[in-house]
Design a protein around this motif. Structure first.
Motif, PDB file in Angstrom:
ATOM      1  N   ALA A 110       0.918  -1.043  -0.147  1.00 30.23           N
ATOM      2  CA  ALA A 110      -0.273   0.235   0.602  1.00 30.23           C
ATOM      3  C   ALA A 110       0.923   1.190  -0.071  1.00 30.23           C
ATOM      4  CB  ALA A 110      -1.112  -0.125   0.647  1.00 30.23           C
ATOM      5  N   VAL A 111       2.386   1.386   0.614  1.00 30.32           N
ATOM      6  CA  VAL A 111       2.670   2.344   0.620  1.00 30.32           C
ATOM      7  C   VAL A 111       3.514   2.510  -0.647  1.00 30.32           C
ATOM      8  CG1 VAL A 111       5.510   3.441   1.662  1.00 30.32           C
ATOM      9  CG2 VAL A 111       3.502   2.839   3.701  1.00 30.32           C
ATOM     10  N   VAL A 112       4.195   1.338  -1.415  1.00 31.62           N
ATOM     11  CA  VAL A 112       4.547   1.598  -3.203  1.00 31.62           C
ATOM     12  C   VAL A 112       3.434   2.675  -3.572  1.00 31.62           C
ATOM     13  CG1 VAL A 112       5.506   0.550  -4.368  1.00 31.62           C
ATOM     14  CG2 VAL A 112       5.968   0.098  -1.873  1.00 31.62           C
ATOM     15  N   PHE A 113       1.959   2.145  -3.630  1.00 27.23           N
ATOM     16  CA  PHE A 113       1.459   2.184  -5.069  1.00 27.23           C
ATOM     17  C   PHE A 113       0.395   3.356  -4.086  1.00 27.23           C
ATOM     18  CE2 PHE A 113       1.409  -2.310  -6.053  1.00 27.23           C
ATOM     19  CZ  PHE A 113       1.339  -2.635  -7.311  1.00 27.23           C
ATOM     20  N   SER A 114       0.536   3.871  -3.184  1.00 29.86           N
ATOM     21  CA  SER A 114       0.192   5.496  -2.757  1.00 29.86           C
ATOM     22  C   SER A 114       0.852   6.424  -2.514  1.00 29.86           C
ATOM     23  CB  SER A 114      -0.227   4.996  -1.391  1.00 29.86           C
ATOM     24  OG  SER A 114       0.394   4.539  -0.298  1.00 29.86           O
ATOM     25  N   ARG A 115       2.635   5.998  -2.745  1.00 28.95           N
ATOM     26  CA  ARG A 115       3.527   6.913  -2.649  1.00 28.95           C
ATOM     27  C   ARG A 115       3.282   8.423  -3.605  1.00 28.95           C
ATOM     28  NH1 ARG A 115       8.530   6.431   0.662  1.00 28.95           N
ATOM     29  NH2 ARG A 115       6.689   5.201   1.988  1.00 28.95           N
ATOM     30  N   PRO A 116       3.523   9.237  -3.528  1.00 26.36           N
ATOM     31  CA  PRO A 116       3.467  10.494  -4.369  1.00 26.36           C
ATOM     32  C   PRO A 116       4.490   9.826  -5.928  1.00 26.36           C
ATOM     33  CG  PRO A 116       2.633  11.424  -2.235  1.00 26.36           C
ATOM     34  CD  PRO A 116       3.469  10.032  -1.246  1.00 26.36           C
ATOM     35  N   GLY A 117       3.920  10.857  -6.494  1.00 23.26           N
ATOM     36  CA  GLY A 117       4.964  10.934  -7.371  1.00 23.26           C
ATOM     37  C   GLY A 117       5.528   9.385  -8.190  1.00 23.26           C
ATOM     38  N   VAL A 118       6.045   8.065  -7.722  1.00 29.62           N
ATOM     39  CA  VAL A 118       5.799   6.861  -8.147  1.00 29.62           C
ATOM     40  C   VAL A 118       5.143   6.780  -8.914  1.00 29.62           C
ATOM     41  CG1 VAL A 118       5.352   4.789  -6.999  1.00 29.62           C
ATOM     42  CG2 VAL A 118       6.778   6.422  -5.792  1.00 29.62           C
ATOM     43  N   LYS A 119       3.423   6.446  -9.363  1.00 28.07           N
ATOM     44  CA  LYS A 119       3.218   6.142 -10.610  1.00 28.07           C
ATOM     45  C   LYS A 119       3.569   6.331 -11.656  1.00 28.07           C
ATOM     46  CE  LYS A 119      -1.375   5.135  -7.541  1.00 28.07           C
ATOM     47  NZ  LYS A 119      -1.153   6.374  -6.480  1.00 28.07           N
TER      48      LYS A 119
END
Length: 407
Positions: A214-223
């Motif tokens: 959840a942290v990986v997919f929700s981190r700003p600027g990652v997607k």
């Protein structure tokens, strides 16, 4: 030099960097070696098991499925227990299952062991980008380029190595060689791999596996950068899937000529990784990604044009060199930017990148089959679309990126 711009002093590591990076790359290389070395022996394996080649070919898909599931499992686990235990577990499991593959007499057992081999082997490979990030810090793309440069040798050489081994004995000898390879790596890791993070338990994640994802997919600027990774994978797999058909069927080239041209394109990737490793520290991963995307876009549209007008094959060869080289730079820097956004979830981020990359890459074959025309145009269009979408990710998610860099 390999020692430039490290995030930790060289004496913090148990090996000098010119030995440490090749060792990490050699661990990563177990995947392409295991996938490609046994390809020349497919028909021999089928005959040994009194089965069809199609049945044996299932072992490739099974391996990829096991590898993806292993990464999803061991990525978050590495963030909790540390990287070194997983390297040891992964190489040990890989070695034992590979030995089992060499000894098995049943195709069903062979297929099960291929899954287990990939699943356990992923424990060793999923942590390597995290080690590279630990070594290079803000210059992770530089380290990833070095590792990528070394790793490019594996898929290029693996089929040839497999053919040579097959000439010396039977197909089982290929898996005995892989067993010995993993044993040597296991001994090196056990005796020599000591990194600062192996003792720094305070920096490990204490969250659940699902929370890490959840942290990986929700981190700003990652997607946007994660999408860039996946789109680059789609373009690469399009090339890998279509290049034999394009060169040998569309252009009527011999298998020997195809092998030479394939090696040329691998050389372009190697040079691109080397160039990126030299200049990314000065310009940064985001600028390198933007520049490579712009170059790839021009080359991709040139590829479309030369095939639309059915120009001779060497036009396609010339255009593919900068296109694949640029995509290599795009892929390395996209990965590095994603990894740099995490401190305690590096393993989980690596698992996400690897799993989605294989999943999206697997779509290349069905997409090309759906739009099959008997020409190179579907392949050219898919590569061009993937590159353009990478640019769109940057332009619309980070509207000031290109503007600032252009000024």
């Amino acid at each position: 030099m390999l020692t430039d711009n490290l995030s930790a002093p060289p004496n913090a590591f148990s090996l000098p960097l010119y030995l440490l990076l090749p060792m990490l790359a050699a661990i990563m290389a177990i995947t392409p070696l295991t996938i490609d070395m046994y390809l020349p022996a497919m028909s021999t394996i089928a005959a040994s098991f009194h089965a069809s080649v199609t049945d044996v070919q299932q072992s490739l898909s099974i391996y990829l499925a096991g590898y993806a599931m292993g990464m999803l499992t061991f990525g978050p686990l590495a963030d909790r227990v540390g990287r070194r235990p997983l390297v040891i577990i992964g190489l040990s499991g890989f070695m034992l299952t590979t030995l089992g593959l060499a000894l098995t007499e049943e195709l069903s057992v062979f297929l099960v062991l291929r899954f287990v081999q990939a699943f356990l082997g992923s424990a060793a490979t999923v942590v390597i980008p995290g080690y590279v990030k630990e070594i290079y810090g803000d210059n992770t793309a530089k380290g990833m380029s070095y590792v990528g440069l070394i790793m490019l040798i594996a898929p290029l050489a693996a089929p040839t190595i497999g053919s040579v081994i097959l000439g010396l004995g039977n197909w089982r000898l290929i898996f005995y060689v892989l067993t010995l390879y993993s044993l040597l790596l296991l001994l090196l890791v056990t005796l020599k791999l000591r990194m600062p993070s192996d003792k720094a338990t305070s920096e490990r994640s204490h969250q659940s596996m699902l929370r890490n994802y959840a942290v990986v997919f929700s981190r700003p600027g990652v997607k946007p950068y994660l999408c860039s990774c996946l789109l680059c994978s789609l373009a690469f797999f399009s090339y890998l899937t279509a290049s034999p058909f394009v060169y040998m069927e569309v252009f009527g080239l011999s298998d020997h000529t195809f092998a030479l041209l394939f090696a040329l394109n691998v050389g372009a990737l190697a040079i691109a990784n080397l160039v990126n490793s030299r200049i990314v520290v000065k310009h940064g991963s985001r600028k390198m990604l933007a520049l490579a995307t712009a170059t790839a876009t021009v080359a991709a549209f040139a590829l479309l044009l030369v095939n639309y007008f059915t120009l001779p094959y060497w036009y396609t060869v010339i255009v593919l060199v900068p296109l694949l080289g640029s995509m290599g730079i795009m892929s390395v820097n996209s990965d590095a930017i994603v990894l740099m956004k995490f401190k305690q979830e590096t393993g989980t981020a690596t698992a996400v990148i690897g799993t989605l990359r294989f999943g999206v890459g697997a779509l290349a074959g069905p997409i090309l089959a759906l739009f099959y025309t008997g020409t190179a145009m579907p392949f050219c269009a898919l590569m061009a679309a993937a590159v353009v979408l990478v640019g769109i990710c940057q332009l619309f998610t980070f509207p000031g990126t290109f503007v600032r860099q252009a000024s």
